[in-house]
Structures are given as structure tokens and as C-alpha cells.
Motif scaffolding. Sequence first.
Motif, PDB file in Angstrom:
ATOM      1  N   SER A 140       0.708  -1.142  -0.007  1.00  0.00           N
ATOM      2  CA  SER A 140       0.050   0.051   0.233  1.00  0.00           C
ATOM      3  C   SER A 140       0.802   1.175   0.063  1.00  0.00           C
ATOM      4  N   TRP A 141       2.245   1.363  -0.121  1.00  0.00           N
ATOM      5  CA  TRP A 141       3.023   2.324  -0.349  1.00  0.00           C
ATOM      6  C   TRP A 141       2.827   2.986  -1.917  1.00  0.00           C
ATOM      7  N   ALA A 142       2.784   4.323  -1.894  1.00  0.00           N
ATOM      8  CA  ALA A 142       2.521   4.839  -3.284  1.00  0.00           C
ATOM      9  C   ALA A 142       3.540   6.230  -3.417  1.00  0.00           C
ATOM     10  N   VAL A 143       3.633   6.550  -4.564  1.00  0.00           N
ATOM     11  CA  VAL A 143       4.066   7.750  -5.026  1.00  0.00           C
ATOM     12  C   VAL A 143       3.298   8.836  -4.266  1.00  0.00           C
ATOM     13  N   SER A 144       4.024   9.627  -3.653  1.00  0.00           N
ATOM     14  CA  SER A 144       3.615  11.115  -3.179  1.00  0.00           C
ATOM     15  C   SER A 144       3.819  12.236  -3.540  1.00  0.00           C
ATOM     16  N   SER A 145       2.974  13.045  -3.832  1.00  0.00           N
ATOM     17  CA  SER A 145       3.292  14.590  -4.430  1.00  0.00           C
ATOM     18  C   SER A 145       3.924  14.561  -5.631  1.00  0.00           C
ATOM     19  N   GLY A 146       3.890  13.587  -6.562  1.00  0.00           N
ATOM     20  CA  GLY A 146       4.551  13.354  -7.741  1.00  0.00           C
ATOM     21  C   GLY A 146       6.173  13.160  -7.637  1.00  0.00           C
ATOM     22  N   LEU A 147       6.594  13.077  -6.641  1.00  0.00           N
ATOM     23  CA  LEU A 147       7.888  12.746  -6.226  1.00  0.00           C
ATOM     24  C   LEU A 147       8.399  11.066  -6.411  1.00  0.00           C
ATOM     25  N   THR A 148       8.319  10.343  -7.422  1.00  0.00           N
ATOM     26  CA  THR A 148       8.545   9.100  -7.707  1.00  0.00           C
ATOM     27  C   THR A 148       9.751   8.580  -6.827  1.00  0.00           C
ATOM     28  N   PRO A 149       9.629   7.674  -5.863  1.00  0.00           N
ATOM     29  CA  PRO A 149      10.876   7.006  -5.382  1.00  0.00           C
ATOM     30  C   PRO A 149      11.677   6.477  -6.115  1.00  0.00           C
ATOM     31  N   GLN A 150      12.937   6.812  -6.114  1.00  0.00           N
ATOM     32  CA  GLN A 150      13.827   6.132  -6.973  1.00  0.00           C
ATOM     33  C   GLN A 150      15.267   5.659  -6.549  1.00  0.00           C
ATOM     34  N   TRP A 151      16.037   5.132  -7.076  1.00  0.00           N
ATOM     35  CA  TRP A 151      17.508   4.688  -6.604  1.00  0.00           C
ATOM     36  C   TRP A 151      18.309   4.988  -7.751  1.00  0.00           C
ATOM     37  N   ARG A 152      19.723   5.035  -7.474  1.00  0.00           N
ATOM     38  CA  ARG A 152      20.792   5.104  -8.378  1.00  0.00           C
ATOM     39  C   ARG A 152      21.919   4.761  -8.002  1.00  0.00           C
ATOM     40  N   ARG A 153      22.925   3.975  -8.493  1.00  0.00           N
ATOM     41  CA  ARG A 153      24.139   3.550  -7.765  1.00  0.00           C
ATOM     42  C   ARG A 153      25.318   4.128  -8.800  1.00  0.00           C
ATOM     43  N   VAL A 154      26.077   4.751  -7.914  1.00  0.00           N
ATOM     44  CA  VAL A 154      27.270   5.441  -8.797  1.00  0.00           C
ATOM     45  C   VAL A 154      28.610   5.247  -8.167  1.00  0.00           C
ATOM     46  N   LYS A 155      29.440   4.431  -8.662  1.00  0.00           N
ATOM     47  CA  LYS A 155      30.785   4.108  -8.175  1.00  0.00           C
ATOM     48  C   LYS A 155      30.455   3.470  -6.801  1.00  0.00           C
ATOM     49  N   GLY A 156      29.809   2.776  -6.698  1.00  0.00           N
ATOM     50  CA  GLY A 156      29.686   1.813  -5.315  1.00  0.00           C
ATOM     51  C   GLY A 156      28.889   2.600  -4.362  1.00  0.00           C
ATOM     52  N   VAL A 157      28.189   3.820  -4.659  1.00  0.00           N
ATOM     53  CA  VAL A 157      27.349   4.345  -3.448  1.00  0.00           C
ATOM     54  C   VAL A 157      25.971   4.566  -4.216  1.00  0.00           C
ATOM     55  N   VAL A 158      25.048   4.099  -3.464  1.00  0.00           N
ATOM     56  CA  VAL A 158      23.500   4.083  -3.752  1.00  0.00           C
ATOM     57  C   VAL A 158      22.811   5.435  -3.097  1.00  0.00           C
ATOM     58  N   TYR A 159      22.257   5.880  -4.012  1.00  0.00           N
ATOM     59  CA  TYR A 159      21.360   7.264  -3.706  1.00  0.00           C
ATOM     60  C   TYR A 159      19.994   6.969  -3.701  1.00  0.00           C
ATOM     61  N   LEU A 160      19.171   7.323  -2.818  1.00  0.00           N
ATOM     62  CA  LEU A 160      17.825   7.227  -3.011  1.00  0.00           C
ATOM     63  C   LEU A 160      17.079   8.676  -2.914  1.00  0.00           C
ATOM     64  N   ARG A 161      16.026   8.859  -3.848  1.00  0.00           N
ATOM     65  CA  ARG A 161      15.189   9.867  -3.690  1.00  0.00           C
ATOM     66  C   ARG A 161      13.728   9.889  -3.812  1.00  0.00           C
ATOM     67  N   GLY A 162      13.060  10.909  -3.745  1.00  0.00           N
ATOM     68  CA  GLY A 162      11.616  10.823  -3.914  1.00  0.00           C
ATOM     69  C   GLY A 162      10.669  10.826  -2.737  1.00  0.00           C
ATOM     70  N   LYS A 163       9.347  10.381  -2.519  1.00  0.00           N
ATOM     71  CA  LYS A 163       8.684  10.622  -1.403  1.00  0.00           C
ATOM     72  C   LYS A 163       7.441   9.556  -1.760  1.00  0.00           C
ATOM     73  N   CYS A 164       7.024   8.839  -0.511  1.00  0.00           N
ATOM     74  CA  CYS A 164       6.287   7.786  -0.576  1.00  0.00           C
ATOM     75  C   CYS A 164       5.194   8.017   0.584  1.00  0.00           C
ATOM     76  N   GLU A 165       3.904   7.605   0.221  1.00  0.00           N
ATOM     77  CA  GLU A 165       2.724   7.712   1.241  1.00  0.00           C
ATOM     78  C   GLU A 165       1.997   6.430   1.582  1.00  0.00           C
ATOM     79  N   ASN A 166       1.507   6.193   2.557  1.00  0.00           N
ATOM     80  CA  ASN A 166       0.649   4.982   2.723  1.00  0.00           C
ATOM     81  C   ASN A 166      -0.742   5.461   3.406  1.00  0.00           C
ATOM     82  N   THR A 167      -1.608   5.496   2.777  1.00  0.00           N
ATOM     83  CA  THR A 167      -2.993   5.953   3.205  1.00  0.00           C
ATOM     84  C   THR A 167      -3.683   5.134   4.427  1.00  0.00           C
ATOM     85  N   THR A 168      -3.476   3.988   4.338  1.00  0.00           N
ATOM     86  CA  THR A 168      -3.949   3.024   5.211  1.00  0.00           C
ATOM     87  C   THR A 168      -2.598   2.626   6.306  1.00  0.00           C
ATOM     88  N   PHE A 169      -1.731   3.417   6.637  1.00  0.00           N
ATOM     89  CA  PHE A 169      -0.541   2.933   7.355  1.00  0.00           C
ATOM     90  C   PHE A 169      -1.177   2.433   8.898  1.00  0.00           C
TER      91      PHE A 169
END
Length: 135
Positions: free
Chosen positions: A39-68
Motif C-alpha cells: 500500500s505504499w505509493a508515490v506522493s506529491s508526484g515525487l516518484t521514489p527512485q534509486w541510483r548507484r554511482v561508483k559503489g554508492v547508492v542514492y535514494l530520492r523521492g517521496k512515498c505515502e501510505n494512506t492506510t498505515f
Amino acid sequence: MPVNGWRVWAVDELAWYQYSGSAWAADDTIWANLTLTNSWAVSSGLTPQWRRVKGVVYLRGKCENTTFSNNGTASFTLEAGSRPGQTSSFAARGGATDITAAKVSITTSGVASLTDLVTASGTVYVNLSGITFAV
């Protein structure tokens, strides 16, 4: 014969590869969307994403759960090669108002759970932006 440290761009995969002296390994990925679960979903149009650059992982975005209603419910799983070497926890903005604290925990199998939210039920938000870790 490639030389240790050479980098090439794989057009079909949209990723950088680096030669280690014996094999090629991806060392840069493009931003990729996280597949949200339980039930987690994208919040405010900020899609949760990941990226790996030279052995470092970066996360970004926002998620929400309306039935938490349950701290510790899995929210997404990171791909192999982009998971921490030990279970790791990160502070994040979250909660019902998006200005309180949350904790993002990621296991060595890549399962991420969102815990310690101030609001234990209803709609909650978690901002993943700024979370980074080495792999």
C-alpha cells in the motif's frame, strides 16, 4: 585488451561499466523507479527512485501510505548489487505532517521498511531524498 580502470557507456543498458583488470562491472546506473509494496505509493508526484554511482547508492523521492497501521512493513526491495553490506537505518522526514521523523531500515537482502513514524495509523509520508550508502 582493455586496461584496468577503463570506462565504457553501454547504450542499450544506459549504464557505465568499468574494467577491473579481469572483468567489466557496472559502476553507474541511471535513476530507476522503486517498486513500492504493501500500500505504499508515490506522493506529491515525487516518484521514489534509486541510483548507484561508483559503489554508492542514492535514494530520492517521496512515498505515502494512506492506510498505515504497522511500523516495519516492507515498502520496497532494492536490486542485488545495490544493497547495504549490513542492515542499515537512516533518518528521514516523514509522519502524518511530513515534518516529523521517520526511520528507513534496509536489510542486506534489500528489503526496506519504514518505522518509528510518529503517527501510527492513517496517512503517513516518508521522504527518501538524501539517503545514501556504500555497497
